[in-house]
Design a protein around this motif. Structure first.
Motif, PDB file in Angstrom:
ATOM      1  N   LEU A  84      39.477 -12.276  19.573  1.00  0.00           N
ATOM      2  CA  LEU A  84      39.532 -10.263  20.141  1.00  0.00           C
ATOM      3  C   LEU A  84      40.462  -9.656  20.917  1.00  0.00           C
ATOM      4  N   THR A  85      41.103 -10.696  21.692  1.00  0.00           N
ATOM      5  CA  THR A  85      42.354 -10.155  21.326  1.00  0.00           C
ATOM      6  C   THR A  85      43.096  -9.827  20.886  1.00  0.00           C
ATOM      7  N   SER A  86      43.260 -10.052  20.118  1.00  0.00           N
ATOM      8  CA  SER A  86      44.145 -10.529  18.806  1.00  0.00           C
ATOM      9  C   SER A  86      43.461  -8.734  18.044  1.00  0.00           C
ATOM     10  N   LEU A  87      42.328  -8.684  18.537  1.00  0.00           N
ATOM     11  CA  LEU A  87      41.768  -7.478  16.708  1.00  0.00           C
ATOM     12  C   LEU A  87      42.085  -6.061  18.087  1.00  0.00           C
ATOM     13  N   ALA A  88      41.580  -7.100  19.668  1.00  0.00           N
ATOM     14  CA  ALA A  88      41.521  -5.272  20.157  1.00  0.00           C
ATOM     15  C   ALA A  88      43.283  -4.393  20.573  1.00  0.00           C
ATOM     16  N   SER A  89      44.103  -5.067  20.317  1.00  0.00           N
ATOM     17  CA  SER A  89      45.503  -5.473  20.491  1.00  0.00           C
ATOM     18  C   SER A  89      46.251  -4.382  18.915  1.00  0.00           C
ATOM     19  N   GLU A  90      45.320  -4.346  17.522  1.00  0.00           N
ATOM     20  CA  GLU A  90      45.687  -3.599  16.394  1.00  0.00           C
ATOM     21  C   GLU A  90      44.558  -2.713  16.780  1.00  0.00           C
ATOM     22  N   CYS A  91      43.655  -2.122  17.184  1.00  0.00           N
ATOM     23  CA  CYS A  91      43.197  -1.299  17.926  1.00  0.00           C
ATOM     24  C   CYS A  91      43.972  -0.860  19.233  1.00  0.00           C
ATOM     25  N   GLY A  92      44.253  -1.184  19.344  1.00  0.00           N
ATOM     26  CA  GLY A  92      45.557  -0.573  21.263  1.00  0.00           C
ATOM     27  C   GLY A  92      44.727   0.408  22.083  1.00  0.00           C
ATOM     28  N   ILE A  93      43.559  -1.097  21.600  1.00  0.00           N
ATOM     29  CA  ILE A  93      42.989  -1.322  23.611  1.00  0.00           C
ATOM     30  C   ILE A  93      42.696  -2.613  24.323  1.00  0.00           C
ATOM     31  N   ARG A  94      42.094  -2.800  25.324  1.00  0.00           N
ATOM     32  CA  ARG A  94      42.511  -4.343  25.780  1.00  0.00           C
ATOM     33  C   ARG A  94      41.000  -4.560  25.821  1.00  0.00           C
ATOM     34  N   ILE A  95      40.727  -5.943  26.646  1.00  0.00           N
ATOM     35  CA  ILE A  95      39.907  -5.669  26.685  1.00  0.00           C
ATOM     36  C   ILE A  95      39.118  -6.839  28.162  1.00  0.00           C
ATOM     37  N   ALA A  96      37.854  -6.230  29.287  1.00  0.00           N
ATOM     38  CA  ALA A  96      38.098  -6.689  30.396  1.00  0.00           C
ATOM     39  C   ALA A  96      36.874  -7.319  30.446  1.00  0.00           C
ATOM     40  N   GLY A  97      36.349  -8.350  31.943  1.00  0.00           N
ATOM     41  CA  GLY A  97      35.225  -8.722  32.256  1.00  0.00           C
ATOM     42  C   GLY A  97      34.863  -7.476  33.053  1.00  0.00           C
ATOM     43  N   GLY A  98      33.900  -8.452  33.727  1.00  0.00           N
ATOM     44  CA  GLY A  98      33.576  -7.365  35.173  1.00  0.00           C
ATOM     45  C   GLY A  98      32.508  -6.827  34.801  1.00  0.00           C
ATOM     46  N   GLY A  99      31.703  -6.501  36.104  1.00  0.00           N
ATOM     47  CA  GLY A  99      29.879  -5.376  36.127  1.00  0.00           C
ATOM     48  C   GLY A  99      30.215  -4.357  36.247  1.00  0.00           C
ATOM     49  N   THR A 100      31.099  -3.801  36.045  1.00  0.00           N
ATOM     50  CA  THR A 100      31.136  -2.147  35.738  1.00  0.00           C
ATOM     51  C   THR A 100      32.481  -1.547  36.187  1.00  0.00           C
ATOM     52  N   HIS A 101      32.896  -0.838  35.297  1.00  0.00           N
ATOM     53  CA  HIS A 101      34.378   0.143  35.377  1.00  0.00           C
ATOM     54  C   HIS A 101      34.057   0.755  36.276  1.00  0.00           C
ATOM     55  N   ALA A 102      35.755   0.605  37.335  1.00  0.00           N
ATOM     56  CA  ALA A 102      35.664   1.314  38.307  1.00  0.00           C
ATOM     57  C   ALA A 102      35.776   2.770  38.549  1.00  0.00           C
ATOM     58  N   LEU A 103      36.392   2.951  37.188  1.00  0.00           N
ATOM     59  CA  LEU A 103      36.549   4.777  37.677  1.00  0.00           C
ATOM     60  C   LEU A 103      35.564   5.543  36.329  1.00  0.00           C
ATOM     61  N   GLN A 104      35.218   4.721  35.902  1.00  0.00           N
ATOM     62  CA  GLN A 104      33.658   5.225  34.829  1.00  0.00           C
ATOM     63  C   GLN A 104      32.975   5.772  35.430  1.00  0.00           C
ATOM     64  N   ASP A 105      33.021   8.184  34.365  1.00  0.00           N
ATOM     65  CA  ASP A 105      32.274   8.706  34.799  1.00  0.00           C
ATOM     66  C   ASP A 105      31.055   8.641  34.685  1.00  0.00           C
ATOM     67  N   TRP A 106      30.322   8.775  34.096  1.00  0.00           N
ATOM     68  CA  TRP A 106      28.721   8.876  33.273  1.00  0.00           C
ATOM     69  C   TRP A 106      29.050   9.534  32.372  1.00  0.00           C
ATOM     70  N   LYS A 107      29.360  10.374  32.790  1.00  0.00           N
ATOM     71  CA  LYS A 107      29.534  12.830  31.470  1.00  0.00           C
ATOM     72  C   LYS A 107      30.274  12.199  30.363  1.00  0.00           C
ATOM     73  N   ASP A 108      30.967  11.271  30.869  1.00  0.00           N
ATOM     74  CA  ASP A 108      32.005  11.008  29.314  1.00  0.00           C
ATOM     75  C   ASP A 108      31.635  10.199  28.906  1.00  0.00           C
ATOM     76  N   ARG A 109      30.921   9.752  29.200  1.00  0.00           N
ATOM     77  CA  ARG A 109      30.342   8.216  28.048  1.00  0.00           C
ATOM     78  C   ARG A 109      29.880   9.370  26.701  1.00  0.00           C
ATOM     79  N   GLU A 110      29.992   8.152  25.705  1.00  0.00           N
ATOM     80  CA  GLU A 110      29.209   9.305  24.157  1.00  0.00           C
ATOM     81  C   GLU A 110      28.747   7.818  23.970  1.00  0.00           C
ATOM     82  N   PHE A 111      27.474   8.036  23.168  1.00  0.00           N
ATOM     83  CA  PHE A 111      26.505   6.905  22.401  1.00  0.00           C
ATOM     84  C   PHE A 111      26.990   6.379  21.069  1.00  0.00           C
ATOM     85  N   PHE A 112      26.850   5.720  20.512  1.00  0.00           N
ATOM     86  CA  PHE A 112      27.103   4.613  19.412  1.00  0.00           C
ATOM     87  C   PHE A 112      26.186   5.200  19.035  1.00  0.00           C
ATOM     88  N   PRO A 113      26.378   5.636  17.862  1.00  0.00           N
ATOM     89  CA  PRO A 113      25.590   6.800  16.778  1.00  0.00           C
ATOM     90  C   PRO A 113      24.842   5.661  15.681  1.00  0.00           C
TER      91      PRO A 113
END
Length: 376
Positions: A84-113
């Motif tokens: 997963l780390t390798s594929l995420a790098s190709e997509c220009g993202i990183r992966i993390a664990g933890g129960g919550t994202h410390a900065l996320q604002d629910w208003k910015d979220r997009e539903f998966f289609p």
């Protein structure tokens, strides 16, 4: 649609589901990259690992294979991390664990289609986007419905202790919540959350769920957000109380601990609790982690979760040999000695970086990719 028949499964086999963050490495916000990542997986046609979408696009879910022992689960999680780390790098993202994202604002979220997630958005409104939280679900094979109900009843008094051992969500929306596990409180507003009712047997549980489905109140068992719920289509019970761990090894350790706890409860009959202390103990675990106060449901004795955990590990030792899990007990016991939970480590990292939550999220991504928790 009525519940499916309760499937037969290997007794005490286990598997996990891990909900993982997709992070933009420029600012460590949640990246709406689930579609791209899952598309890349399909192009690669690598069937070793199973991933699926979750309710919003800043997350994906990993589903493990079925394992008889914790160490084969750990091996799979280690291999998955590299993939997963390798594929995420190709997509220009990183992966993390933890129960919550410390900065996320629910208003910015997009539903998966997908129809299910769009339907949840219509039904639950803003709560659905606030449901962008990250948990680990542990499935334990039970074989039949009556065993599932009996086992859920037997292990439920220990659920708060499992929460205290696994908490990893002290921050939400840029704020230190003061809770070791704030994630579970995002589930509280949903109908049918918290402890499952104490059904007499599987037939009673089945009548209850099928009745609510027939009245159009729920669509399936997925609409029950109980801390532990039966999964008849898998032949398992599903523990839903864990924050996603920071590393795969911690995930395997916790799954191994659940397997040992279930083994003990299957073969040693426990008395009926004298009082319903579950709400108190659950709140204490979420609020304070291992430093919280656990009231013994059988005796009324009060002690810290750390003390209760040490005692439980001793009780589980006789079952560890047969399940090749002595190392699980040793690894969890090592974590008890300093008394530091994953939430404590997260808070320490934030203090070290003078409150910079983006540095925290970068550290969480480093924990996932390296498989180790290294404190500054």
């Amino acid at each position: 649609m009525p519940l499916p028949p309760f499937q037969s499964s290997g007794l005490l086999t286990m598997g996990v589901e891990l909900e993982l963050m997709l992070l933009d490495p420029r600012d460590y916000s949640l990246a709406p990259a689930a579609l791209n990542l899952l598309d890349l997986m399909r192009v690669r046609q690598d069937n070793r690992f199973v991933f699926c979408p979750e309710i919003t696009q800043g997350m994906v879910e990993f589903n493990s294979a079925i394992h008889p022992r914790w160490h084969t689960l750990r091996d799979e999680l280690t291999a998955m991390r590299g993939f997963l780390t390798s594929l995420a790098s190709e997509c220009g993202i990183r992966i993390a664990g933890g129960g919550t994202h410390a900065l996320q604002d629910w208003k910015d979220r997009e539903f998966f289609p997908a129809a299910r997630y769009e339907g949840l958005g219509e039904k639950y409104g803003y709560l659905s986007k606030k449901f962008t939280i990250f948990g680990m679900h542990v499935h334990i094979g039970v074989g039949d419905g009556d065993t599932a109900i009996e086992l859920i009843r037997a292990v439920s008094p220990w659920v708060p202790l499992l929460i205290a051992l696994s908490c990893a969500s002290p921050y939400q929306e840029g704020v230190d919540t003061g809770f070791a596990c704030s994630r579970l409180h995002s589930l509280t507003p949903f109908p049918y959350s918290g402890a499952m009712p104490d059904f007499a047997d599987w037939a009673a549980c089945e009548r209850y769920i099928n009745g609510l489905e027939a009245w159009g109140i729920v669509a399936s068992i997925k609409d029950f957000y109980w801390d532990i719920r039966p999964k008849p289509e898998f032949g398992t019970i599903e523990f839903r109380i864990f924050d996603t761990p920071l590393t795969g090894d911690i995930a395997a350790d916790l799954a191994g601990l659940v397997q040992l706890l279930c083994a003990r409860m299957l073969y040693e009959k426990c008395p009926v609790p004298e009082c319903d202390v579950y709400p108190h103990n659950r709140f204490q675990a979420c609020r304070y982690g291992l430093a919280g106060e656990m009231v013994d449901p059988y005796s009324g004795e009060r002690r810290s979760f750390a003390e209760a955990a040490a005692d439980l590990l001793n009780q589980l030792a006789p079952f560890a040999g047969e399940l090749d899990a002595r190392e699980v007990l040793a690894r969890i016991r090592q974590k008890l000695e300093p008394g530091m939970t994953q939430s404590d480590a997260i808070v320490q990292v934030v203090k070290h970086h003078n409150g910079d939550l983006r540095r925290l999220l970068a550290w969480q991504a480093n924990c996932f990719s390296s498989g180790e928790i290294t404190l500054p």
